[in-house]
Design an enzyme around this catalytic site. Structure first.
Site, PDB file in Angstrom:
ATOM      1  N   GLU A  89       0.782  -1.214   0.037  1.00  0.00           N
ATOM      2  CA  GLU A  89       0.015  -0.103   0.073  1.00  0.00           C
ATOM      3  C   GLU A  89       0.915   1.346   0.038  1.00  0.00           C
ATOM      4  O   GLU A  89       0.273   2.420   0.383  1.00  0.00           O
ATOM      5  CB  GLU A  89      -0.927  -0.068   1.283  1.00  0.00           C
ATOM      6  CG  GLU A  89      -0.380  -0.109   2.446  1.00  0.00           C
ATOM      7  CD  GLU A  89      -1.612  -0.281   3.588  1.00  0.00           C
ATOM      8  OE1 GLU A  89      -2.007   0.857   3.802  1.00  0.00           O
ATOM      9  OE2 GLU A  89      -1.504  -1.227   4.311  1.00  0.00           O
ATOM     10  N   CYS A 121      -3.316  -3.541   4.278  1.00  0.00           N
ATOM     11  CA  CYS A 121      -2.281  -4.770   5.044  1.00  0.00           C
ATOM     12  C   CYS A 121      -2.728  -6.337   4.652  1.00  0.00           C
ATOM     13  O   CYS A 121      -2.074  -7.070   4.808  1.00  0.00           O
ATOM     14  CB  CYS A 121      -2.276  -4.640   6.557  1.00  0.00           C
ATOM     15  SG  CYS A 121      -1.815  -3.012   7.042  1.00  0.00           S
ATOM     16  N   HIS A 243      -1.998  -9.952  12.500  1.00  0.00           N
ATOM     17  CA  HIS A 243      -1.419  -8.725  11.856  1.00  0.00           C
ATOM     18  C   HIS A 243      -1.118  -7.768  12.916  1.00  0.00           C
ATOM     19  O   HIS A 243      -1.770  -7.737  14.002  1.00  0.00           O
ATOM     20  CB  HIS A 243      -2.589  -8.122  10.926  1.00  0.00           C
ATOM     21  CG  HIS A 243      -2.193  -6.577  10.501  1.00  0.00           C
ATOM     22  ND1 HIS A 243      -0.889  -6.341  10.075  1.00  0.00           N
ATOM     23  CD2 HIS A 243      -3.042  -5.423  10.674  1.00  0.00           C
ATOM     24  CE1 HIS A 243      -0.997  -5.328   9.650  1.00  0.00           C
ATOM     25  NE2 HIS A 243      -2.285  -4.640  10.257  1.00  0.00           N
TER      26      HIS A 243
HETATM   27  P1  HMG Z   1      -3.613   6.774  21.364  1.00  0.00           P
HETATM   28  O1  HMG Z   1      -5.207   6.815  21.135  1.00  0.00           O
HETATM   29  O2  HMG Z   1      -2.675   7.968  21.423  1.00  0.00           O
HETATM   30  O3  HMG Z   1      -3.376   5.736  22.638  1.00  0.00           O
HETATM   31  O4  HMG Z   1      -3.060   5.763  20.357  1.00  0.00           O
HETATM   32  P2  HMG Z   1      -4.322   5.355  23.743  1.00  0.00           P
HETATM   33  O5  HMG Z   1      -4.708   6.426  24.536  1.00  0.00           O
HETATM   34  O6  HMG Z   1      -5.540   4.547  23.298  1.00  0.00           O
HETATM   35  O7  HMG Z   1      -3.287   4.441  24.564  1.00  0.00           O
HETATM   36  C1  HMG Z   1      -2.848   3.170  24.043  1.00  0.00           C
HETATM   37  C2  HMG Z   1      -2.584   2.237  25.007  1.00  0.00           C
HETATM   38  O8  HMG Z   1      -1.604   2.792  26.175  1.00  0.00           O
HETATM   39  C3  HMG Z   1      -3.920   2.097  26.095  1.00  0.00           C
HETATM   40  O9  HMG Z   1      -3.899   0.740  26.683  1.00  0.00           O
HETATM   41  C4  HMG Z   1      -3.554   3.100  27.378  1.00  0.00           C
HETATM   42  O10 HMG Z   1      -4.187   2.644  28.665  1.00  0.00           O
HETATM   43  C5  HMG Z   1      -1.872   2.639  27.626  1.00  0.00           C
HETATM   44  P3  HMG Z   1      -5.350   0.057  26.277  1.00  0.00           P
HETATM   45  O11 HMG Z   1      -6.392   0.624  27.102  1.00  0.00           O
HETATM   46  O12 HMG Z   1      -5.508   0.067  24.818  1.00  0.00           O
HETATM   47  O13 HMG Z   1      -5.135  -1.616  26.642  1.00  0.00           O
HETATM   48  N1  HMG Z   1      -1.076   3.599  28.114  1.00  0.00           N
HETATM   49  C6  HMG Z   1      -0.293   3.500  29.111  1.00  0.00           C
HETATM   50  N2  HMG Z   1       0.450   2.228  29.519  1.00  0.00           N
HETATM   51  C7  HMG Z   1       1.403   2.207  30.331  1.00  0.00           C
HETATM   52  N3  HMG Z   1       1.928   3.299  30.609  1.00  0.00           N
HETATM   53  C8  HMG Z   1       1.443   4.712  30.183  1.00  0.00           C
HETATM   54  C9  HMG Z   1       0.326   4.647  29.207  1.00  0.00           C
HETATM   55  N4  HMG Z   1      -0.307   5.555  28.842  1.00  0.00           N
HETATM   56  C10 HMG Z   1      -1.150   5.134  28.143  1.00  0.00           C
HETATM   57  N5  HMG Z   1       2.014   5.786  30.463  1.00  0.00           N
HETATM   58  C11 HMG Z   1      -3.703   4.164  18.573  1.00  0.00           C
HETATM   59  C12 HMG Z   1      -3.187   4.156  19.869  1.00  0.00           C
HETATM   60  C13 HMG Z   1      -3.703   2.605  18.321  1.00  0.00           C
HETATM   61  C14 HMG Z   1      -5.198   4.624  18.176  1.00  0.00           C
HETATM   62  C15 HMG Z   1      -2.620   5.059  17.754  1.00  0.00           C
HETATM   63  O14 HMG Z   1      -1.260   4.395  17.795  1.00  0.00           O
HETATM   64  C16 HMG Z   1      -3.115   4.880  16.191  1.00  0.00           C
HETATM   65  O15 HMG Z   1      -4.050   5.718  15.545  1.00  0.00           O
HETATM   66  N6  HMG Z   1      -2.372   4.149  15.435  1.00  0.00           N
HETATM   67  C17 HMG Z   1      -2.770   3.847  13.907  1.00  0.00           C
HETATM   68  C18 HMG Z   1      -3.751   3.050  13.648  1.00  0.00           C
HETATM   69  C19 HMG Z   1      -3.795   1.602  13.903  1.00  0.00           C
HETATM   70  O16 HMG Z   1      -2.719   1.112  14.367  1.00  0.00           O
HETATM   71  N7  HMG Z   1      -4.888   0.676  14.120  1.00  0.00           N
HETATM   72  C20 HMG Z   1      -4.953  -0.563  14.541  1.00  0.00           C
HETATM   73  C21 HMG Z   1      -6.013  -1.296  13.620  1.00  0.00           C
HETATM   74  S1  HMG Z   1      -6.251  -1.038  11.972  1.00  0.00           S
HETATM   75  C22 HMG Z   1      -4.876  -1.908  11.281  1.00  0.00           C
HETATM   76  O17 HMG Z   1      -4.270  -2.926  11.989  1.00  0.00           O
HETATM   77  C23 HMG Z   1      -4.608  -1.517   9.818  1.00  0.00           C
HETATM   78  C24 HMG Z   1      -3.265  -0.817   9.575  1.00  0.00           C
HETATM   79  O18 HMG Z   1      -2.330  -1.828   9.761  1.00  0.00           O
HETATM   80  C25 HMG Z   1      -3.355  -0.158   8.264  1.00  0.00           C
HETATM   81  C26 HMG Z   1      -3.640  -1.280   7.151  1.00  0.00           C
HETATM   82  O19 HMG Z   1      -4.557  -1.886   7.346  1.00  0.00           O
HETATM   83  O20 HMG Z   1      -3.239  -0.883   5.894  1.00  0.00           O
HETATM   84  C27 HMG Z   1      -3.037   0.219  10.779  1.00  0.00           C
END
Ligand code: HMG
Length: 399
Positions: A89, A121, A243
């Site tokens: 992609e 992906c 994934h």
């Molecule tokens: P965010 O919103 O900044 O993070 O980004 P958050 O606030 O949800 O925190 C993440 C986790 O860290 C949480 O844990 C927090 O509690 C924890 P959870 O509740 O999820 O278990 N946390 C801490 N832990 C320890 N110590 C601390 C601390 N602070 C917070 N101090 C998000 C997270 C994944 C949304 C972001 O990284 C993002 O937007 N990523 C890109 C999109 C993505 O990866 N999506 C995944 C599914 S889609 C997919 O897999 C397809 C893809 O590969 C693309 C394709 O297909 O082409 C992306």
């Protein structure tokens, strides 16, 4: 009523050899956490990532993929490779398939069909299945599947710490030496906007929390269909490879599967055994998009907690947009001597750390789009590099 899906192939077709390649530069996420004013534990524990691969200007998806494939061809030769599929992609051209550049670099026969395949992906899993179907239809033929991506999100966005890059190459044949694919699959497709990249953008747009929810709900949809087709339950799989947009999602995924099956919440030791071995490489590279689930398979096979011969591995592939597939394969007896374990480990160990400033400079380095001639300085990397652009044409060269 829905029909169960069985791929129309003999059971003994699958991954004959598998190799991955990553860029030679790396950013430690503690450096990024410091600059962004974020607790480093959010990255290391919260999303389960430690480092991200950094792609120097003279590498792109073509060189990453060709670098991944060369060791396979040096070992297995080029005869009877009749199909070259390139899953990505991070395309470099709207018309020409990236596989054609690789076809030339890798010295493949002219009697080989070359295509590029896209669905976020998920494309490498689809490519693997299409390659297996061709091998089933043409006994004696082989196919090469390449998956390469460079994951980019906006600087300082929530997705930034999940960036990464890398490529996996797989030779697909009958009587495979590494993994025989089971014929059953479970699919799920739905038109959603969780993550996408319009043609005018270098960085993906994403609704991160929504994408994670969709990933997890499509896992159950795909699993249920796979289960109906195969009759298998969780206990029929020795390990699971998911994934991996970030590694923490694998734990959430397995817990979700256990809940859906009415199984007890998994104990930490069970998670360590079933899930963790597949996560080691991705924690160090970041999201490699199409290559992810197969990078996870390499991670598991290169350092398994117990011998894998004859063991079944469950695999979940998710592509935003979205398309999901749950499938499985059986690791072949004697597979260990056909792995590229030392090469994989060597690449991870030999990477050069970059500073935050170097990361941002490389991130903002724009390849000219006006057709002006451009020459790329040589950086560390694998056997092939992007030498320059002349008259709008990319020129690749052996190092
Ligand atoms: P965010 O919103 O900044 O993070 O980004 P958050 O606030 O949800 O925190 C993440 C986790 O860290 C949480 O844990 C927090 O509690 C924890 P959870 O509740 O999820 O278990 N946390 C801490 N832990 C320890 N110590 C601390 C601390 N602070 C917070 N101090 C998000 C997270 C994944 C949304 C972001 O990284 C993002 O937007 N990523 C890109 C999109 C993505 O990866 N999506 C995944 C599914 S889609 C997919 O897999 C397809 C893809 O590969 C693309 C394709 O297909 O082409 C992306």
């Amino acid at each position: 009523m829905e029909r169960c899906y069985k791929h129309p192939m003999a059971t003994n077709i699958g991954i004959d050899l598998i190799s991955f390649h990553i860029p030679s530069y790396v950013l430690d996420l503690s450096v990024l956490a410091d600059i962004r004013g974020v607790d480093p534990n959010k990255f290391v524990i919260g999303i389960g990532q430690e480092r991200m691969a950094i792609v120097p200007p003279d590498q792109d998806i073509v060189t990453l993929a060709a670098n991944a494939a060369l060791p396979i061809l040096e070992r297995a030769g080029r005869d009877n490779i009749e199909l070259l599929l390139f899953a990505t992609e991070s395309g470099i051209d709207q018309s020409k398939a990236a596989s054609l550049f690789c076809h030339e670099l890798l010295g493949l026969p002219a009697s080989c069909r070359c295509l590029e395949v896209k669905e976020a992906c998920y494309a490498a899993t689809a490519s693997l299945r299409m390659a297996a179907a061709m091998v089933a239809a043409r006994p004696g033929s082989r196919a090469l599947v390449l998956a390469a991506d460079i994951a980019r999100y906006d600087l300082a966005s929530p997705g930034e710490p999940t960036q990464g890059a890398g490529a996996v190459a797989m030779l697909v044949s009958a009587n495979p030496r590494v993994m025989a694919l089971d014929p059953e699959s479970g699919f799920y497709a739905e038109d959603i906007m969780d993550f996408w990249r319009p043609n005018y953008r270098e960085e993906a747009l994403v609704d991160g929390q929504y994408s994670t929810r969709m990933y997890l709900s499509t896992l159950i949809e795909a699993w249920n269909r796979y289960k109906a087709a195969s009759g298998r339950g969780l206990a029929d799989h020795a390990h699971f490879c998911f994934h991996l947009p970030f590694t923490k999602i694998a734990y959430k995924s397995f817990e979700r599967l256990c809940r859906a099956e009415g199984a007890p919440r998994p104990e930490p030791e069970e998670l360590e055994r079933l899930i963790a071995p597949a996560l080691r490489y991705n924690r160090q590279t970041g999201n490699t998009y199409t290559a992810c689930v197969f990078e996870a398979l390499c991670s598991l096979m290169d350092d398994p907690p117990a011998p894998l011969d004859g063991q079944r591995v469950g695999m979940f592939s998710y592509g935003s947009g979205c398309m999901a597939e749950f499938f499985s394969g059986v690791i072949q007896p004697g597979h260990r001597e056909h792995l590229f374990t030392d090469a994989h480990r060597g690449q991870l160990e030999d990477r050069v750390p970059v500073t935050y400033r170097q990361y941002e400079d490389i991130f903002n380095y724009g390849v000219p789009t006006d057709g002006a001639d451009h020459i790329f300085a040589p950086y560390r990397g694998g056997p092939f590099r992007l030498a320059g652009i002349k008259d709008h044409k990319r020129r690749y060269e052996p190092r």
